[in-house]
Design an enzyme around this catalytic site. Sequence first.
Site, short mmCIF file in Angstrom:
data_model
loop_
_atom_site.label_atom_id
_atom_site.label_comp_id
_atom_site.label_asym_id
_atom_site.label_seq_id
_atom_site.Cartn_x
_atom_site.Cartn_y
_atom_site.Cartn_z
N PRO A 1 4.86 8.20 0.93
CA PRO A 1 5.12 7.41 -0.28
C PRO A 1 6.55 6.86 -0.32
O PRO A 1 7.45 7.41 0.33
CB PRO A 1 4.90 8.42 -1.41
CG PRO A 1 4.08 9.51 -0.80
CD PRO A 1 4.46 9.58 0.64
N ASN A 2 6.73 5.83 -1.10
CA ASN A 2 8.06 5.23 -1.34
C ASN A 2 8.76 4.79 -0.07
O ASN A 2 9.99 4.81 0.00
CB ASN A 2 8.96 6.19 -2.12
CG ASN A 2 8.32 6.58 -3.44
OD1 ASN A 2 7.75 5.73 -4.12
ND2 ASN A 2 8.37 7.85 -3.78
N ARG A 3 8.00 4.45 0.93
CA ARG A 3 8.55 3.97 2.21
C ARG A 3 9.42 5.00 2.92
O ARG A 3 10.16 4.69 3.83
CB ARG A 3 9.36 2.67 1.99
CG ARG A 3 8.48 1.50 1.50
CD ARG A 3 7.50 1.12 2.59
NE ARG A 3 6.59 0.03 2.22
CZ ARG A 3 5.34 0.21 1.79
NH1 ARG A 3 4.84 1.41 1.63
NH2 ARG A 3 4.57 -0.82 1.55
N LEU A 4 9.35 6.26 2.47
CA LEU A 4 10.11 7.31 3.16
C LEU A 4 9.21 7.94 4.22
O LEU A 4 8.86 9.12 4.14
CB LEU A 4 10.60 8.37 2.17
CG LEU A 4 11.97 8.12 1.56
CD1 LEU A 4 12.45 9.35 0.80
CD2 LEU A 4 13.01 7.74 2.62
N LYS B 1 0.86 -1.18 0.00
CA LYS B 1 0.00 0.00 0.00
C LYS B 1 0.90 1.22 0.00
O LYS B 1 1.93 1.23 0.67
CB LYS B 1 -0.84 -0.05 1.29
CG LYS B 1 -1.83 1.06 1.42
CD LYS B 1 -2.67 0.93 2.68
CE LYS B 1 -3.33 2.26 2.94
NZ LYS B 1 -4.08 2.30 4.17
#
Length: 215
Positions: free
Chosen positions: A191-194, A10
């Site tokens: 977003p982008n696991r950041l 997700k």
Amino acid sequence: MQKDLGNYRKSYEKSELTEASIKENPMEQFQKWFHETEASDGVDEPNAMTVSTIGMDGFPKSRVVLMKKFTFEGFIFYTNYQSEKGKAIAANPAVCLSFFWPNMERQVIIKGTAEKIAENLSDGYFESRPHGSQLGAIVSDQSEVVPSRDYLEGKLRELEQRFEGKEVPRPNYWGGYLVKPVSMEFWQGRPNRLHDRIRYTLQEDFDWKVERLAP
Ligand SMILES: Cc1cc2nc3c(=O)[nH]c(=O)nc-3n(C[C@H](O)[C@H](O)[C@H](O)COP(=O)(O)O)c2cc1C
């Protein structure tokens, strides 16, 4: 048996947490997030939190309880002082609380120390509970092994007769704990696991140090 969940993925995009926007005091930041979660209507019990204790057997154990109050001092929940968690806290008051509010893409992790609240405060809350919940607190030697469900229901029927039309006194083994935080971490999915992670740590002068952690 096997089930591969590698495709469960997700992207978190709802919000952000910045040093410029956070509150100076972590309890105020918690209050802000709690109110936003309540208002979002997307979490059934926003006050449900996981409490982890270090057991006498050396293992951590986590379970969900309901937070019943928070103030600048910390977080209050009610339970049986002789339960597994009660015994763990008596031996080691260091605990961890965590909240996960999935619809907000947010998590809060609190390390702190648990202490029993004043008896009159536990009395006040116990009196405010419905009759059935009061009896439930007495009927159950929480965390002990019982022979059957029938045994518990029989005990409840006995107590219902004994206390019919009468006030139920708070048993001295049931009451509240106040968890006073020493560190509070706020996690906002990005977003982008950041993801954003901001941690407040209590200093010796009782100020809170604020740091950003790598996601
Ligand atoms: C949503 C939810 C709310 C709960 N609220 C409480 C609570 O406020 N107090 C409590 O003692 N147990 C509560 N429980 C039960 C605990 O998770 C746990 O089973 C119980 O406290 C015994 O834990 P212990 O044996 O580790 O001490 C709740 C469970 C759930 C799933």
